[in-house]
Enzyme design. Sequence first.
Site, PDB file in Angstrom:
ATOM      1  NE  ARG A  15     -14.119  -9.047 -16.420  1.00 10.52           N
ATOM      2  CZ  ARG A  15     -13.650 -10.097 -16.542  1.00 10.52           C
ATOM      3  NH1 ARG A  15     -14.571 -11.043 -17.273  1.00 10.52           N
ATOM      4  NH2 ARG A  15     -12.370 -10.366 -16.457  1.00 10.52           N
ATOM      5  CG  ASP A  16     -13.375 -12.994 -13.494  1.00 11.67           C
ATOM      6  OD1 ASP A  16     -14.321 -13.736 -14.342  1.00 11.67           O
ATOM      7  OD2 ASP A  16     -12.528 -13.453 -12.810  1.00 11.67           O
ATOM      8  CG  HIS A 209     -10.770 -19.083 -10.864  1.00  6.94           C
ATOM      9  ND1 HIS A 209     -12.240 -19.021 -11.013  1.00  6.94           N
ATOM     10  CD2 HIS A 209     -10.361 -17.938 -11.633  1.00  6.94           C
ATOM     11  CE1 HIS A 209     -12.571 -17.764 -11.636  1.00  6.94           C
ATOM     12  NE2 HIS A 209     -11.298 -17.141 -12.097  1.00  6.94           N
ATOM     13  CB  CYS A 240     -15.348 -20.579 -15.212  1.00  8.11           C
ATOM     14  SG  CYS A 240     -15.129 -20.548 -17.092  1.00  8.11           S
ATOM     15  CG  ASN A 249      -9.955 -14.496  -9.095  1.00  7.34           C
ATOM     16  OD1 ASN A 249      -8.860 -14.936  -8.176  1.00  7.34           O
ATOM     17  ND2 ASN A 249      -9.705 -13.854 -10.153  1.00  7.34           N
TER      18      ASN A 249
END
Length: 298
Positions: A15-16, A209, A240, A249
Amino acid sequence: MSLPSKVKIVEVGARDGLQNESTPVSVDVKISLIEKLADAGLPVVEAASFVSPKWVPQMAGSVDVFKGIKQKANVNYPGLVPNIRGLESALESGVKEIAVFAAASESFTQKNINCSIEESINRYTEVIEKALENDLKVRGYVSCTLGCPYEGEIASEKVAEVSKRLSDLGCYEISLGDTIGTGTPIKAKQMIETVAKHIPMPQLAAHFHDTYGQALANLFAVLQLGVSTIDSSVSGLGGCPYAKGATGNVATEDVIYMLNGMGIETGVDLDKLLEAGRFISDQLGRKPNSNVGLARYV
């Protein structure tokens, strides 16, 4: 020095990670990645984001992803929910846990979701209440806890304030994100200590991160305080979109290697995890983006 004997890893790569990759992948690839991560022993695999594909095209097909996963009974598959419409899609999919996200920076909040921190909390009040009414667990994310691309350093007291608001609304766990990866160990410890004055340490997670190569050092620092939940992203996927230069991350492979070396139990099979990292890296057309993955890449 006191360290936890066991650490829960929350895998956010599907997801992220994927939502910030420039190369979209198909629903089938997402499903395969999620299943490989679960097979590696990860107890939590964040599977999708129920946002409009107009705004986050990489997350298109989230409902189909959830319905297509062969779910393991001992694995949680949370989905990120930004609003009531997203919650409705999550409920349609059969999700049992959702995540909501806020930030400790006013400027970042405006850039990210076009509202103030106060407005974002007000939006989530309804989302969280309805989720809890439907017996869903709710996790809260707080971004920019160790720095903001627009405001610079962020006061730990502000992080604590936003975290406490989410916790009071019903979030069982608060994930504290160093969104742009500028944190260093002492600052990370100070931030966690400040937040822990308001929320019990077992309810806090570290989401760091690795932009400046500090993530593992920061994690080691907060592990000594008693943090026992770590967010990480397979093969270091992500970044991001609202923070120029921010990388993904911390890589799950590197976190597991470090924890294994310290004798901390995770339940994760590193070899299977590396296979998952290799799989998604091949799909994205590049080498694995973790130190352990690169060291073992043939």
